[in-house]
Design a protein around this motif. Structure first.
Motif, short mmCIF file in Angstrom:
data_model
loop_
_atom_site.label_atom_id
_atom_site.label_comp_id
_atom_site.label_asym_id
_atom_site.label_seq_id
_atom_site.Cartn_x
_atom_site.Cartn_y
_atom_site.Cartn_z
N ASP A 110 -6.23 -1.50 -4.84
CA ASP A 110 -5.56 -2.12 -3.71
C ASP A 110 -6.49 -3.15 -3.00
N GLU A 111 -6.25 -4.39 -3.17
CA GLU A 111 -6.87 -5.43 -2.75
C GLU A 111 -8.59 -5.57 -3.12
N THR B 184 0.98 -1.26 -0.04
CA THR B 184 0.03 -0.02 0.18
C THR B 184 0.79 1.37 0.03
N GLN C 22 -7.46 0.38 -0.22
CA GLN C 22 -7.94 -0.80 0.66
C GLN C 22 -9.11 -0.55 1.52
MG LIG Z 1 -2.00 -2.82 2.20
#
Ligand SMILES: [Mg+2]
Ligand SMILES: Nc1ncnc2c1ncn2[C@@H]1O[C@H](COP(=O)(O)OP(=O)(O)O)[C@@H](O)[C@H]1O
Length: 249
Positions: free
Chosen positions: A171-172, A55, A97
């Motif tokens: 992000d994810e 991240t 995220q």
């Molecule tokens: Mg992360």
């Protein structure tokens, strides 16, 4: 993705270049001397254990925080040290995220806010087209905080696409999704890449999904790049197995 295709991809001119990128937070070295490049049109995966610096790398690429040292370029333009707005104008957009939606606004309004800087009056049709693409049009008038988690993740992607990026950082994106939602997301990302001519970098803990989706992948461990290559090369890399994949192969 086949190794031959990944190798062909890595021979093209690099569009995103990172050279010696580091980021320190006080005594903590979150990223150490990270260098790699991503080609135009590539789907590039980023994996590594929690706290590896994934991240943080997105934060540097999107201007949330500057690198302590190192150089980042997108399509030949200097990126390091620029603000999120300036990087967005260079075509870089991201999702978070921890989602950053406006919970009290409707799904449609969330996309309209992201489109606001664009000239012209045809914003609502554009927003609806994006919602259609992300399979959210039927929820356009619902409040964002009423959506199921998987739908929120897709709304976050719609908002990022609204800024018309050339480089999209996710992000994810599959976190909290069930297996069938994950499969659908995988197909959706591949389609999005074609339709919007995107370069994609995806952080994801669900490694099988990433291996199916990506041309190449990078592995971070304690802020260092420990491997770079095709999904097959990553799957069989002893260092990666030891640091991350373990018994999950
Ligand atoms: Mg992360
Ligand atoms: N703003 C910050 N201030 C201090 N430490 C941070 C900050 N952001 C991240 N870190 C630390 O940097 C390391 C990498 O974090 P992160 O990039 O979030 O990892 P990942 O996304 O790979 O799980 C962690 O040890 C985290 O606690």
């Amino acid at each position: 993705m086949e190794t031959a295709e990944a190798e062909a991809m890595s021979e093209q001119a690099a569009s995103l270049e990172l050279h010696g990128v580091s980021r320190r937070f006080g005594g903590l070295q979150a990223l150490s001397d990270v260098s790699f490049s991503v080609q135009e049109g590539e789907i590039f995966g980023l994996i590594g254990p929690n706290g590896a610096g994934k991240t943080t790398l997105f934060n540097l690429l999107s201007g949330v925080t500057p690198p302590t040292s190192g150089m980042i370029r997108w399509r030949g333009k200097r990126c390091h040290g620029l603000s999120p707005d300036a990087l967005n104008r260079l075509g870089i957009a991201r999702t978070f995220q921890n989602l950053r939606l406006f919970g009290e606004l409707t799904v449609l309004e969330n996309v309209l806010v992201a489109l606001h800087h664009q000239a012209g009056a045809q914003l609502e049709p554009q927003a609806l087209a994006l919602l259609e693409e992300l399979d959210l049009a039927h929820l356009a008038d619902r409040r964002a905080d009423e959506l199921a988690y998987g739908n929120r993740r897709r709304l976050e992607i719609a908002r990022a696409l609204a800024t018309k990026p050339t480089l999209l950082l996710l992000d994810e994106p599959a976190a909290g999704m069930n297996p069938s939602e994950k499969d659908q997301l995988c197909d959706l990302l591949a389609e999005m890449r074609q339709r919007h001519q995107l370069t994609l970098i995806v952080i994801e803990h669900h490694v099988p999904l990433l291996m199916q989706l990506c041309h190449r992948m990078a592995v971070l461990d304690f802020g260092r790049l420990i491997a770079l290559g095709s999904p097959e090369q990553i799957r069989t890399n002893p260092r990666v197995i030891e640091a991350y994949l373990g018994g999950a192969r």
